[in-house]
Design a protein around this motif. Structure first.
Motif, PDB file in Angstrom:
ATOM      1  N   ALA A 313     -22.352  29.572  18.470  1.00  0.00           N
ATOM      2  CA  ALA A 313     -21.748  28.060  18.257  1.00  0.00           C
ATOM      3  C   ALA A 313     -22.907  27.739  17.538  1.00  0.00           C
ATOM      4  CB  ALA A 313     -21.921  27.452  19.185  1.00  0.00           C
ATOM      5  N   GLY A 314     -22.710  27.272  15.840  1.00  0.00           N
ATOM      6  CA  GLY A 314     -23.113  27.123  14.651  1.00  0.00           C
ATOM      7  C   GLY A 314     -23.036  27.777  13.491  1.00  0.00           C
ATOM      8  N   SER A 315     -22.140  29.129  14.170  1.00  0.00           N
ATOM      9  CA  SER A 315     -21.326  29.558  13.164  1.00  0.00           C
ATOM     10  C   SER A 315     -20.638  28.903  12.497  1.00  0.00           C
ATOM     11  CB  SER A 315     -21.080  31.468  13.324  1.00  0.00           C
ATOM     12  OG  SER A 315     -21.864  32.178  14.178  1.00  0.00           O
ATOM     13  N   VAL A 316     -19.908  30.093  10.398  1.00  0.00           N
ATOM     14  CA  VAL A 316     -18.744  29.032   9.948  1.00  0.00           C
ATOM     15  C   VAL A 316     -18.063  30.424   9.901  1.00  0.00           C
ATOM     16  CG1 VAL A 316     -18.507  27.840   7.778  1.00  0.00           C
ATOM     17  CG2 VAL A 316     -20.262  27.112   9.366  1.00  0.00           C
ATOM     18  N   ILE A 317     -16.986  30.684  10.209  1.00  0.00           N
ATOM     19  CA  ILE A 317     -15.704  31.619   9.694  1.00  0.00           C
ATOM     20  C   ILE A 317     -14.718  30.628   9.096  1.00  0.00           C
ATOM     21  CG2 ILE A 317     -16.966  33.221  11.948  1.00  0.00           C
ATOM     22  CD1 ILE A 317     -14.224  31.930  13.323  1.00  0.00           C
ATOM     23  N   THR A 318     -14.060  32.007   8.344  1.00  0.00           N
ATOM     24  CA  THR A 318     -12.733  31.908   8.486  1.00  0.00           C
ATOM     25  C   THR A 318     -11.582  32.467   9.068  1.00  0.00           C
ATOM     26  OG1 THR A 318     -12.528  33.785   7.055  1.00  0.00           O
ATOM     27  CG2 THR A 318     -12.981  31.928   5.951  1.00  0.00           C
ATOM     28  N   ILE A 319     -11.069  30.955   8.837  1.00  0.00           N
ATOM     29  CA  ILE A 319      -9.473  31.724   9.933  1.00  0.00           C
ATOM     30  C   ILE A 319      -8.053  32.395   9.340  1.00  0.00           C
ATOM     31  CG2 ILE A 319      -8.193  31.476  12.343  1.00  0.00           C
ATOM     32  CD1 ILE A 319     -10.247  29.563  13.631  1.00  0.00           C
ATOM     33  N   GLU A 320      -7.795  33.515   8.913  1.00  0.00           N
ATOM     34  CA  GLU A 320      -6.928  34.075   7.518  1.00  0.00           C
ATOM     35  C   GLU A 320      -5.976  34.509   8.390  1.00  0.00           C
ATOM     36  OE1 GLU A 320      -8.881  35.501   4.676  1.00  0.00           O
ATOM     37  OE2 GLU A 320     -10.807  35.183   5.290  1.00  0.00           O
ATOM     38  N   PRO A 321      -4.498  34.546   9.440  1.00  0.00           N
ATOM     39  CA  PRO A 321      -4.018  35.817   9.676  1.00  0.00           C
ATOM     40  C   PRO A 321      -2.893  35.790   8.312  1.00  0.00           C
ATOM     41  CG  PRO A 321      -3.025  33.352  10.874  1.00  0.00           C
ATOM     42  CD  PRO A 321      -4.404  32.872  10.518  1.00  0.00           C
ATOM     43  N   GLY A 322      -2.055  36.624   8.165  1.00  0.00           N
ATOM     44  CA  GLY A 322      -1.392  36.914   6.707  1.00  0.00           C
ATOM     45  C   GLY A 322      -0.020  37.849   7.631  1.00  0.00           C
ATOM     46  N   ILE A 323       1.103  37.534   6.712  1.00  0.00           N
ATOM     47  CA  ILE A 323       1.793  38.711   6.721  1.00  0.00           C
ATOM     48  C   ILE A 323       2.274  38.970   5.519  1.00  0.00           C
ATOM     49  CG2 ILE A 323       4.901  38.697   7.139  1.00  0.00           C
ATOM     50  CD1 ILE A 323       4.280  36.724   9.656  1.00  0.00           C
ATOM     51  N   TYR A 324       2.994  40.252   5.479  1.00  0.00           N
ATOM     52  CA  TYR A 324       3.018  40.530   4.088  1.00  0.00           C
ATOM     53  C   TYR A 324       3.909  41.913   3.944  1.00  0.00           C
ATOM     54  CZ  TYR A 324      -1.324  39.074   3.663  1.00  0.00           C
ATOM     55  OH  TYR A 324      -2.974  38.196   4.011  1.00  0.00           O
ATOM     56  N   LEU A 325       4.861  41.516   3.339  1.00  0.00           N
ATOM     57  CA  LEU A 325       6.250  42.026   3.490  1.00  0.00           C
ATOM     58  C   LEU A 325       6.696  42.809   1.986  1.00  0.00           C
ATOM     59  CD1 LEU A 325       8.820  42.952   4.718  1.00  0.00           C
ATOM     60  CD2 LEU A 325       9.935  41.195   3.950  1.00  0.00           C
ATOM     61  N   PRO A 326       6.225  43.887   2.042  1.00  0.00           N
ATOM     62  CA  PRO A 326       6.375  44.912   0.701  1.00  0.00           C
ATOM     63  C   PRO A 326       7.919  44.583  -0.124  1.00  0.00           C
ATOM     64  CG  PRO A 326       5.636  46.133   2.105  1.00  0.00           C
ATOM     65  CD  PRO A 326       6.202  45.575   3.142  1.00  0.00           C
ATOM     66  N   ASP A 327       7.726  44.959  -1.201  1.00  0.00           N
ATOM     67  CA  ASP A 327       9.241  44.503  -2.029  1.00  0.00           C
ATOM     68  C   ASP A 327       9.383  43.006  -1.539  1.00  0.00           C
ATOM     69  OD1 ASP A 327       9.023  46.833  -2.908  1.00  0.00           O
ATOM     70  OD2 ASP A 327      10.072  47.575  -1.637  1.00  0.00           O
ATOM     71  N   PHE A 328       8.740  42.458  -0.887  1.00  0.00           N
ATOM     72  CA  PHE A 328       8.833  40.525  -0.572  1.00  0.00           C
ATOM     73  C   PHE A 328       8.210  39.596  -1.172  1.00  0.00           C
ATOM     74  CE2 PHE A 328      10.358  37.198   2.092  1.00  0.00           C
ATOM     75  CZ  PHE A 328      11.353  36.153   1.700  1.00  0.00           C
ATOM     76  N   GLY A 329       6.741  39.279  -0.557  1.00  0.00           N
ATOM     77  CA  GLY A 329       6.299  38.613  -0.235  1.00  0.00           C
ATOM     78  C   GLY A 329       5.784  38.370   0.376  1.00  0.00           C
ATOM     79  N   GLY A 330       4.093  38.096   0.724  1.00  0.00           N
ATOM     80  CA  GLY A 330       3.778  37.237   1.350  1.00  0.00           C
ATOM     81  C   GLY A 330       3.321  36.157   1.758  1.00  0.00           C
ATOM     82  N   VAL A 331       2.686  35.401   3.503  1.00  0.00           N
ATOM     83  CA  VAL A 331       1.681  34.545   3.944  1.00  0.00           C
ATOM     84  C   VAL A 331       1.082  34.385   4.349  1.00  0.00           C
ATOM     85  CG1 VAL A 331       2.189  32.171   5.250  1.00  0.00           C
ATOM     86  CG2 VAL A 331       4.318  33.438   4.529  1.00  0.00           C
TER      87      VAL A 331
END
Length: 357
Positions: A313-331
């Motif tokens: 408690a008191g830590s600051v973090i990022t939460i950043e899931p992603g999906i990366y499809l080659p030859d198409f794109g990512g989110v």
């Protein structure tokens, strides 16, 4: 606040049986004293703290350095000046930052202070920095707020034909006009198939109709960093782009609802990873869920399936899931959050709907 931070490190020194510590990391020195110069050394003992710097920073040290018993301005090398003044003579066992001191510097310490036993204190200060005080959280909150505003403004300029570098330049300009010191890191603007590269830097590529565009950027306020990612679409996106986006958004939301101090970092990572796997994209989430944020853009804790850390408690973090499809794109979608005992506070407010411009 700086006195409290120094006291916490001094307490850690006593627990580890150390009489003192040489702090050479500029981020750690800033954290402990407030000093922002680029040439400094901090000596801590169980009861005193002494900052050494050179004549270029004499006035700056007087203005900024807090919690130090005295400030010494020297024209010699910093370690050599500490030796000349016999500053370690009464200290038998002294720690040093192993991750910041080179082998050549270590040999110099052994030569300059032959009567001192030096001990590696890997991440001792970093252990203290994991939990943020309210002053730090306020700086992080301000940085996140600026980046949120920048995102909303940047939507007005993204259009077919604009280059990724032009978008990145506009982000940098807006950060500064809104009160930030600088960008936190090299801005990521990745469009089309390049958005499938998690760390693609902005390039001369031009944005085209039907493409996904990932924007990953941050700014610095009083030394503290924001780090936000949003993915948008230009023109008419493909149906699978929407599917990918909704999977990432759902995974991030579930992780935000689960995040709290006291849980294992790998358990939080698993929440988002399982949700993405259930959506059929499990093999396309390649990186950890997040990382610590503060004076460094990437600091502890690491929110990874390999992590053995327990979130605090008191830590600051990022939460950043992603999906990366080659030859198409990512989110990827990323927010900065403060962990609390019973949940988390999300510092970002930029919209997370699937935005099409």
């Amino acid at each position: 606040m700086t006195r409290d931070r120094i006291a916490r490190v001094q307490h850690e020194l006593q627990k580890r049986g150390l009489d003192g510590m040489l702090v050479s990391s500029l981020h750690a020195i800033r954290y402990l004293t407030g000093f922002t110069g680029t040439h400094a050394l901090l000596l801590l003992s169980s009861s005193t703290s002494t900052l050494l710097t050179d004549s270029r920073y004499a006035q700056q040290a007087k203005m900024e350095a807090r919690g130090c018993k005295r400030v010494i301005v020297t024209r010699n090398g910093l370690y050599e000046e500490a030796s000349r003044r016999r500053m370690l003579d009464k200290l038998a066992r002294v720690g040093f930052e192993a991750q910041h001191v080179s082998y050549a510097q270590y040999r110099m310490l052994r030569t300059l202070f032959p009567g001192v036993s030096f001990a590696s204190t890997r991440e001792l200060v970093e252990d203290v920095m994991v939990v943020k005080d309210e002053e730090e959280i306020n700086n992080l909150r301000r940085a996140a707020h600026i980046s949120d505003r920048v995102f909303e403004k940047i939507l007005d300029i993204i259009r077919p034909g604009i280059t990724e570098l032009e978008v990145a330049a506009e982000i940098a300009y807006l950060h500064r006009t809104m009160g930030a010191e600088r960008d936190a890191f090299d801005t990521i603007v990745a469009s089309g198939t390049r958005s499938a590269l998690p760390h693609a830097r902005a390039s001369l590529k031009r944005v085209r109709n039907g493409e996904l565009v990932t924007l990953d950027f941050g700014c610095v306020v009083n030394g503290y960093n924001s780090d936000i990612t949003r993915t948008i679409a230009v023109g008419r996106p493909a149906r699978r782009a929407r599917r990918m986006y909704e999977a990432v958004r759902a995974a991030q939301q579930e992780a935000l609802e689960s995040a709290r101090g006291g849980m294992l970092a790998r358990d939080l990572d698993a929440v988002a990873r399982l949700r993405i796997a259930r959506a059929g994209f499990g093999k396309l989430f390649h990186h950890s869920l997040g990382h610590g944020l503060g004076l460094h853009v990437h600091e502890r804790p690491r929110v990874s399936r390999l992590s053995k850390e327990r979130l605090m408690a008191g830590s600051v973090i990022t939460i950043e899931p992603g999906i990366y499809l080659p030859d198409f794109g990512g989110v990827r979608i990323e927010d900065d959050v403060v962990l609390r005992e019973n949940g988390c506070e999300v510092l970002n407010s930029a919209p997370k709907d699937f935005i099409v411009v």
